[in-house]
Design a protein around this motif. Structure first.
Motif, short mmCIF file in Angstrom:
data_model
loop_
_atom_site.label_atom_id
_atom_site.label_comp_id
_atom_site.label_asym_id
_atom_site.label_seq_id
_atom_site.Cartn_x
_atom_site.Cartn_y
_atom_site.Cartn_z
N GLU A 138 45.47 63.33 57.93
CA GLU A 138 46.23 62.69 56.85
C GLU A 138 46.24 61.18 57.12
O GLU A 138 46.51 60.74 58.24
CB GLU A 138 47.65 63.24 56.84
N TYR A 139 45.92 60.39 56.10
CA TYR A 139 45.85 58.94 56.32
C TYR A 139 46.30 58.16 55.08
O TYR A 139 46.31 58.67 53.96
CB TYR A 139 44.44 58.51 56.71
N LEU A 140 46.67 56.93 55.34
CA LEU A 140 47.03 55.97 54.29
C LEU A 140 46.15 54.74 54.44
O LEU A 140 46.09 54.13 55.52
CB LEU A 140 48.50 55.58 54.42
N GLU A 141 45.45 54.38 53.37
CA GLU A 141 44.68 53.15 53.37
C GLU A 141 45.65 51.97 53.28
O GLU A 141 46.43 51.87 52.34
CB GLU A 141 43.71 53.13 52.20
N ILE A 142 45.59 51.08 54.26
CA ILE A 142 46.57 50.00 54.36
C ILE A 142 46.56 49.11 53.13
O ILE A 142 47.61 48.62 52.68
CB ILE A 142 46.33 49.18 55.64
#
Length: 461
Positions: A438-442
């Motif tokens: 799971e990730y969030l593009e900054i």
């Protein structure tokens, strides 16, 4: 400096705070004294409340079930609802799930999208409004729950037992943009059956109702399992399936690998339990409990995600088709449990769904137990809340063609009146909630900050 610029000035603080929040493993665990959902959720709730207090807001912890962070005053309250707990991490991450590592412009970690990242962003949007000196005519209250993923005991305690007042208007940043005006009904059931004593066979798969099963295992004697093992090579020719066989002290362990996804988006995943049962059925295996279970899947589930073979493939214009997810399976000591998560259309009566499930279960001598669920949510498209949030989204993004959406997910919007899900996923963001890595593009934080600071301010004017 205008309001959006003020919010953007906290960008690095937001990144750091998200990383710190991710480092708290807030998966529900057995209760502890004064910690109803275990150590992790209580620690995460404390982190958010301490952060709010450091910004000069008034905060309160309600028995480690929930907490709130207040700013401003007025006869009415604007609510921002979110949660600090997360689903289990699963396996095979390329970055540690609880480290908050940054790589290739992305923050990795369980909860970075669902729901810690969005709530940290909203908290800093509140700070931007406070520090800007702009006047608000209503109180702004962030309400944080510690049990959203596994039962909503947090909201039952806060709004139910404690009778805390409901905000006049609210949103939760726990879905996708633009505005979610309809959420399907949720139904979670467990199918159970006790078999007569027979060969010791173990089946296990999945880790949550609301996640597509990523792994499933069958442990069986080498002699009995040979017919299944012999079929694995042919079965794996279909590129969707990955099944492996391992010898273990006179037994065979047959494992199936799928792809995890949120139960509201079963189309994004691939169910390892269903695939394992398909293998067993196609292999021609005969004998006892395992044959019966495989036949149940073959006749009533197959690889379907719409409940067609159970006679519950309902759909409507506003919210689309019903989805069915096999979240978990367990066969231990001849006792079978199959955990199923269903999202049904907003205009369909849940009794119609239950009837189909009960008939399918009874056809195979299974008992059905209702584990939990939520009623559908529907807020008209022309409601002030929906229109205001849609206007903010369009103004910030320039997406003038956007329309309110319906989802299969279940958000805190159902917990109170006059509440909708608003973000946080943008159109060009991958939905990897409940999945590994799971990730969030900054770079998405800039848009998030602009949208949320404007939305909170305009609702509170």
């Amino acid at each position: 400096m205008n309001l959006q610029e003020k919010a953007l000035s906290y960008r690095e603080d937001v990144i750091n705070a998200i990383q710190e929040a991710i480092r708290i493993k807030s998966v529900e665990e057995p209760p502890l004294p004064s910690k109803p959902f275990g150590e992790g959720p209580a620690e995460a709730l404390k982190y958010f409340l301490d952060l709010g207090k450091s910004m000069g807001f008034e905060v309160e912890n309600f028995d480690n079930y929930a907490g709130h962070i207040d700013f401003g005053s007025g006869d009415e309250t604007i609510g921002i609802l979110g949660h600090v707990d997360v689903v289990p991490e699963g396996e095979d991450w390329s970055h540690p799930p609880y480290a908050g590592e940054i790589a290739d412009g992305k923050i990795y970690g369980r909860g970075v999208l669902d729901d810690k990242g969005p709530m940290i962003t909203c908290l800093y949007a509140m700070k931007a409004i406070k520090e800007s000196g702009l006047k608000t005519g209503k109180k702004i209250r962030m309400i944080l729950g510690a049990n959203e993923e596994t039962g909503w005991g947090c909201m039952d305690h806060y709004f139910g037992k404690l009778k805390m007042p409901q905000p006049a208007l609210s949103f939760t940043p726990d879905s996708t943009f633009p505005v979610t005006f309809a959420e399907k009904g949720i139904m979670q059931v467990i199918l159970k059956k006790k078999y007569e004593d027979g060969e010791k066979i173990r089946v296990n798969g999945g880790n949550a109702f609301n996640s597509v099963s990523e792994k499933a295992f069958l442990e069986i004697s080498e002699e009995s399992g040979k017919v299944i093992a012999d079929h694995v090579s042919a079965f794996n020719k279909n590129k969707n399936y990955t099944v492996e066989v391992e010898e273990k002290s006179g037994s065979l362990v047959i494992s199936s690998a799928g792809k995890s996804a949120h139960a509201s988006r079963v189309d994004k995943g691939y169910n390892a339990v269903s695939a394992l049962m398909k293998l067993i059925s196609e292999s021609g295996y005969r004998g006892g409990a395992l044959e019966d279970i495989a036949r149940f899947f073959s006749e009533k589930i197959q690889m379907e995600t719409d409940g067609k073979s159970m006679g519950i493939a309902f759909e409507d214009r506003d919210s689309g088709e019903l989805t069915l997810n096999i979240g978990m399976i367990s066969l231990e000591n001849n006792i079978l449990e199959i955990s199923i998560d269903i999202r049904y259309p907003v205009t369909i009566e849940k009794e119609a769904v239950l009837q189909g499930l009960e008939k399918s279960a009874s056809d195979f001598g299974m008992a059905m137990e209702i584990h939990g669920g939520k009623e559908p949510l529907y807020v008209p498209r022309d409601h002030f809340l929906v229109k205001t949030l849609m206007d903010v989204y369009k103004d910030v993004t320039g997406d003038s063609e956007a329309q309110p959406i319906a989802i299969g997910g279940g958000t805190y919007a159902r917990a109170i009146n006059n509440c909708v899900a608003f973000g946080s996923l943008l159109k060009d963001q991958e939905d990897n909630m409940h999945q590994k890595d799971e990730y969030l593009e900054i770079d998405k934080l800039d848009t998030w900050l602009k949208i949320y600071v404007e939305a909170i301010y305009k609702l509170s004017k």
